[in-house]
Design a protein around this motif. Structure first.
Motif, PDB file in Angstrom:
ATOM      1  N   MET A   1       0.836  -1.209   0.000  1.00 13.57           N
ATOM      2  CA  MET A   1       0.000   0.000   0.000  1.00 13.57           C
ATOM      3  C   MET A   1       0.873   1.263   0.000  1.00 13.57           C
ATOM      4  O   MET A   1       0.641   2.202  -0.757  1.00 13.57           O
ATOM      5  N   SER A   2       1.903   1.261   0.857  1.00 11.35           N
ATOM      6  CA  SER A   2       2.814   2.420   0.934  1.00 11.35           C
ATOM      7  C   SER A   2       3.531   2.640  -0.386  1.00 11.35           C
ATOM      8  O   SER A   2       3.689   3.770  -0.847  1.00 11.35           O
ATOM      9  N   ASP A   3       3.971   1.540  -0.968  1.00  9.16           N
ATOM     10  CA  ASP A   3       4.713   1.609  -2.225  1.00  9.16           C
ATOM     11  C   ASP A   3       3.815   2.164  -3.346  1.00  9.16           C
ATOM     12  O   ASP A   3       4.220   3.036  -4.126  1.00  9.16           O
ATOM     13  N   LEU A   4       2.572   1.656  -3.407  1.00  7.18           N
ATOM     14  CA  LEU A   4       1.621   2.138  -4.424  1.00  7.18           C
ATOM     15  C   LEU A   4       1.359   3.638  -4.236  1.00  7.18           C
ATOM     16  O   LEU A   4       1.358   4.407  -5.198  1.00  7.18           O
ATOM     17  N   ALA A   5       1.159   4.040  -2.980  1.00  8.15           N
ATOM     18  CA  ALA A   5       0.865   5.455  -2.693  1.00  8.15           C
ATOM     19  C   ALA A   5       2.051   6.330  -3.085  1.00  8.15           C
ATOM     20  O   ALA A   5       1.887   7.393  -3.684  1.00  8.15           O
ATOM     21  N   GLU A   6       3.263   5.856  -2.766  1.00 12.27           N
ATOM     22  CA  GLU A   6       4.473   6.630  -3.057  1.00 12.27           C
ATOM     23  C   GLU A   6       4.671   6.783  -4.567  1.00 12.27           C
ATOM     24  O   GLU A   6       4.958   7.885  -5.065  1.00 12.27           O
TER      25      GLU A   6
ATOM     26  N   ALA B   1       1.101   3.291 -10.736  1.00 13.14           N
ATOM     27  CA  ALA B   1       1.498   2.545  -9.527  1.00 13.14           C
ATOM     28  C   ALA B   1       1.204   1.057  -9.699  1.00 13.14           C
ATOM     29  O   ALA B   1       2.038   0.200  -9.360  1.00 13.14           O
ATOM     30  N   LEU B   2       0.032   0.726 -10.256  1.00 13.20           N
ATOM     31  CA  LEU B   2      -0.329  -0.688 -10.461  1.00 13.20           C
ATOM     32  C   LEU B   2       0.569  -1.327 -11.530  1.00 13.20           C
ATOM     33  O   LEU B   2       0.958  -2.487 -11.430  1.00 13.20           O
ATOM     34  N   LYS B   3       0.897  -0.517 -12.556  1.00  5.03           N
ATOM     35  CA  LYS B   3       1.676  -1.037 -13.683  1.00  5.03           C
ATOM     36  C   LYS B   3       3.085  -1.467 -13.235  1.00  5.03           C
ATOM     37  O   LYS B   3       3.647  -2.427 -13.763  1.00  5.03           O
ATOM     38  N   GLN B   4       3.636  -0.738 -12.261  1.00  2.00           N
ATOM     39  CA  GLN B   4       4.984  -1.116 -11.772  1.00  2.00           C
ATOM     40  C   GLN B   4       4.987  -2.550 -11.261  1.00  2.00           C
ATOM     41  O   GLN B   4       5.935  -3.291 -11.461  1.00  2.00           O
ATOM     42  N   TYR B   5       3.906  -2.924 -10.580  1.00  2.00           N
ATOM     43  CA  TYR B   5       3.810  -4.296 -10.054  1.00  2.00           C
ATOM     44  C   TYR B   5       3.621  -5.297 -11.189  1.00  2.00           C
ATOM     45  O   TYR B   5       4.172  -6.399 -11.160  1.00  2.00           O
TER      46      TYR B   5
END
Length: 860
Positions: free
Chosen positions: A634-639, A715-719
């Motif tokens: 969650m933190s990573d997505l927000a960042e 953010a989702l695409k990075q994953y």
């Protein structure tokens, strides 16, 4: 009994009725309405076909004129566009009224989230006693604000109410009359409302909706859950900002605040008088009738003249009603005792204040006012402030402020208007408490609060001006930006460590209200980061407050649409875990959110019950704690989303695009709110001066709801790129909070329509910038569908989606006209022409804002 699926109920009760009534509206015997009503479907069809073909708005409007209006003069064609705008505005009203009338049919009034359902599940799970305990301490406070996100004048709100009633009763002749009235009632305000006008239009909801729905909910809890007639926790109460909110509004003066407080008191006294008048017809018994008539007379006179000599206090009114009730029980077989209880309960809930008037001002204003005050006190030589006060450290200043016991006897020694008004407002709070009771005005919110010093300056000012003996006002810091949210826990620890401030909290029941802003947070940090930033701040503030035995009460500036922190509010509260204090739910409600979620007795009762049960379910059910792994994701997505949004915001075309390609600068011309549309005075547009409402609204008019999704896709695409999409899926399946966030983001995507502005992609100056937005939209949409497994957006909310689709379809011609006019203005500006023709096109843009914003009411 079998219940039809919600979508089917929507189609039968809303969609088909709209189609029938819309065709009746088209046949109204007004020449302009009939002609417009015949041509509008043709224009609508031209828009739909044109966008499918890839045409731009200019081509679409020109095609329509060539095909259906070729022999008309240019002036006649422009007049037709204005008539289309007016007609569509009225179609939106019609749809609002039909949807309001169908509310109890489409929504199950006894389903999940209602009090009846809550009681049923508590009994079946053997948790009734627990439920009673929670109901005795839990509170919901909705705070009505005057933030201008709706454009209906009072007269039109009245028509919507009457039309809703007539549609419910299927009263065709009344519907016809109201259509006629609607056709002839102007929507446009020729001058801005005053803060007092705004207060009056919101008091309408207090009198016509909340008085009834709050009372009904309280009565239900008292009679069906506690099954007694005793006084209980007034579970819902109401806050009020018009007349008290000074932040950025130079038109709110101390006398405005007093005038609004008086109006609130008169409004509630009038409601009590009306109830007593009804009781008088029923309580015609010996020993009772005379006493009711006496009360009725007193309250009638008191509601007209607040200085009435024979007036009685709220407590005296309750005592007399209790005494009458006892007499009716003992001597008159308890006849109509429920009706007497109803009134006692309402007096208990609303007192003589009706709503709590909040005061709000910016910390920067306080700082400059307070500097002047201290300089004055030091000059007089009799002050507890040392001469070198301004040179001291923040900690030393806080120490002095916490013990300040100076007294300012005469406020008129201050010539500066802002200084005088700020101090005078504090003495006005004292006056309101004397007249309306302490609940009349007992909270002062500091917006843009950054430090403990900001809080202590106000703390000292309140004492110096009016509350030397006892401070009966809660000081409420508002943390808005991402940085302020991160600093909030240390700010609160500084305050909790101060003995004088702690003594104040002890006197206030060891509760500290902390407001957390969404609108400016979203504008500042983007969608995911704003919401996650607030979630984390709440967790840390809960922990910090509990360490000092303080109960934190969180007050959310939740706005309306998801882009302003709104969306499905009750789902949001139900999704908070055990690490967040949840004794109370407090949130701002504004603009179209008031009329759409609380505008009728049915919707008001349903949505208030949903809020009550969301808070309580969060306590009764197993807590939804986020695992450490999920928190990391969650933190990573927000960042990532924050960085993406920040880069986007710092793009050299960001401000020029808003300024020249959107409707931003037209908001100030709409006359819908009393406060200026931006904070600063410079002619140049500066991002920090932008108010959140015109900012979010401009994206909404472009049908590119950037603040509600930008950065989410990246953010989702990075994953996805890292082959770790399963981690996001895990978070989505385990966290109600994350799930609710993404569902609200889907609503923003559903209300986007990029075909409207596709022509911008070829623009020499702005093409590349438009493509950045469109790509992020496509990425977000694709990955949200992948994550949820849906084949289309909002698949899990078919009736909500259907409502949005009808509304979007109604305003499609309106948006096409708006884009057409914007393009004309841009062409004339490029050619350096500033003539009457340009003014007419600017007027079209301004007028077309209304219907589109009003149609967005279900964004909340």
């Amino acid at each position: 009994m079998s219940v039809e699926p919600k979508l089917k109920r929507f189609n039968q009760s809303v969609l088909s009725k709209y189609q029938i009534y819309n065709s009746i509206f088209m046949t109204l015997p007004f020449d302009s309405v009939t002609k417009t009503g015949v041509l509008l479907p043709l224009f609508h069809e031209t828009c739909e076909k044109g966008f499918k073909k890839g045409d731009d708005p200019t081509t679409i409007v020109d095609t329509f004129f060539e095909k259906y209006q070729a022999r008309r003069s240019k002036e006649s064609q422009i007049n037709l566009l204005f008539r289309f705008i007016q007609y569509i505005e009225r179609q939106v009203v019609l749809f609002d009224a039909i949807e309001d009338a169908a509310f109890p049919t489409v929504n199950n009034m006894e389903g999940v989230g209602t009090l009846r359902n809550l009681k049923g599940s508590a009994i079946s799970e053997d948790k009734l006693e627990e439920l009673k305990e929670y109901l005795e301490e839990f509170k919901v406070r909705i705070v009505l604000t005057a933030h201008p996100t709706q454009f209906y004048p009072g007269s039109v709100l009245g028509i919507i109410t009457d039309l809703t009633k007539a549609i419910k009763e299927n009263n065709l002749s009344e519907i016809n009359n109201l259509f006629g009235q609607l056709g002839k009632t102007p929507f446009f305000k020729h001058k801005k409302p005053t803060p007092y006008d705004e207060a009056k239009s919101l008091i309408w909801y207090l009198e016509n909706v909340f008085y009834q729905s709050f009372g009904d909910i309280y009565n239900y809890i008292q009679q069906n859950i506690f099954t007694d007639a005793k006084k209980h926790n007034e579970i819902i109460n109401i806050g009020f900002w018009p007349g008290g909110d000074r932040d950025g509004n130079p038109f709110v003066k101390p006398d405005t605040t007093l005038k609004v407080a008086n109006k609130l008191k008169q409004a509630i006294l009038k409601k009590y008088y009306e109830d007593l008048k009804k009781l008088r017809r029923k309580l015609t018994f010996r020993g009772v009738e005379k006493r009711i008539i006496k009360l009725e007379t007193i309250l009638y006179n008191y509601s007209i003249d607040l200085n009435y000599k024979k007036a009685i206090s709220a407590q005296e009114l309750i005592d007399e009603l209790l005494s009458i009730r006892d007499l009716v029980v003992e001597e008159h077989q308890s006849l109509y005792v429920n009706e007497i209880n109803d009134l006692i309960n309402r007096v208990h809930m609303f007192g003589y204040n009706f709503a709590t008037l909040d005061i709000r001002q910016d910390s920067r204003i306080h700082h400059s006012v307070f500097t002047t005050v201290i300089d004055h006190l030091i000059e007089t030589g009799s002050s507890s402030f040392p001469k070198n006060y301004h040179d001291l450290s923040e900690a030393e200043q806080i120490e002095i402020l916490s013990k300040a016991d100076d007294n300012i006897k005469h406020l008129d020694v201050f010539e500066d208007e802002m200084v005088y008004n700020t101090l005078k407002t504090i003495s006005v709070i004292k006056d309101i408490q004397a007249s309306n009771g302490e609940r009349g005005a007992n909270r002062y919110i500091i917006s843009n609060n950054q430090t403990a010093l900001n809080v202590m300056q106000l703390f000292a000012m309140l004492k110096i001006v009016a509350f030397k003996e006892e401070l009966t006002v809660d000081v409420v810091p508002l943390f808005e930006t991402i940085t302020d949210l991160e600093n909030a826990p240390s700010v609160m620890e500084q305050l909790y460590s101060n003995p004088q401030y702690m003594a104040h909290l002890k006197a206030r029941g060891m509760k500290q209200t902390i407001m957390l802003g969404f609108s400016d947070g979203t504008k500042d940090g983007g969608y995911l980061m704003a919401n996650w930033g607030i979630y984390k701040a709440k967790e840390l503030l809960t922990e910090m407050s509990r360490k000092y035995d303080v109960t934190a009460i969180f007050f959310d500036g939740r706005g309306g649409p998801p882009a302003r922190g709104g969306g499905k509010t009750h789902q949001f509260y139900a999704s908070l875990g055990p690490t967040i204090e949840d004794k109370e739910v407090q949130l701002t409600i504004q603009g179209q959110t008031i009329s759409s979620n609380f505008g009728t007795l049915d919707s008001s009762q349903y949505n208030l019950e949903q809020l009550i049960s969301s808070g309580i379910m969060n306590k009764l059910k197993e807590k939804n704690r986020m695992s450490d792994e999920d928190r990391v994701v969650m933190s990573d997505l927000a960042e990532t989303s924050y960085q993406t949004y920040k880069n986007f915001k710092s793009h050299p075309m960001f401000i020029p695009y808003l300024e020249r390609m959107s409707t931003l600068k037209y908001y100030a011309k709409t006359n819908i709110g009393s406060r200026p549309s931006k904070r600063g005075t410079s002619d140049k547009l500066v991002f920090s001066d932008l108010r959140a409402i015109p900012f979010v609204g401009s994206w909404s008019q472009l049908k590119q709801n950037v603040p509600g999704f930008f950065g989410v896709g990246t953010a989702l695409k990075q994953y996805e790129d890292r082959g770790e999409f399963d981690k996001v899926e895990h978070l989505y399946n385990n966290s109600k909070f994350f799930k609710t966030l993404l569902e609200n983001s889907m609503m923003s995507l559903t209300k986007s329509f990029f075909d409207l502005t596709k022509y911008m992609s070829k623009d020499e100056e702005f093409g590349a910038f438009w493509n950045i937005i469109y790509e992020e939209y496509q990425t977000t949409k694709r990955l949200l569908l992948k994550l949820t497994g849906y084949s289309e957006l909002m698949e899990n909310e078919p009736s909500g989606k259907a409502s949005i689709q009808v509304r979007e379809s109604i305003v499609l011609p309106l948006l096409t006209i708006q884009q057409y006019a914007l393009k004309k203005v841009q062409e004339l500006e490029k050619a350096g022409i500033d003539n009457d023709e340009k003014k007419i096109f600017e007027k079209i843009v301004t007028r077309s804002l209304f219907g589109n914003i009003n149609a967005s009411r279900n964004s909340a």
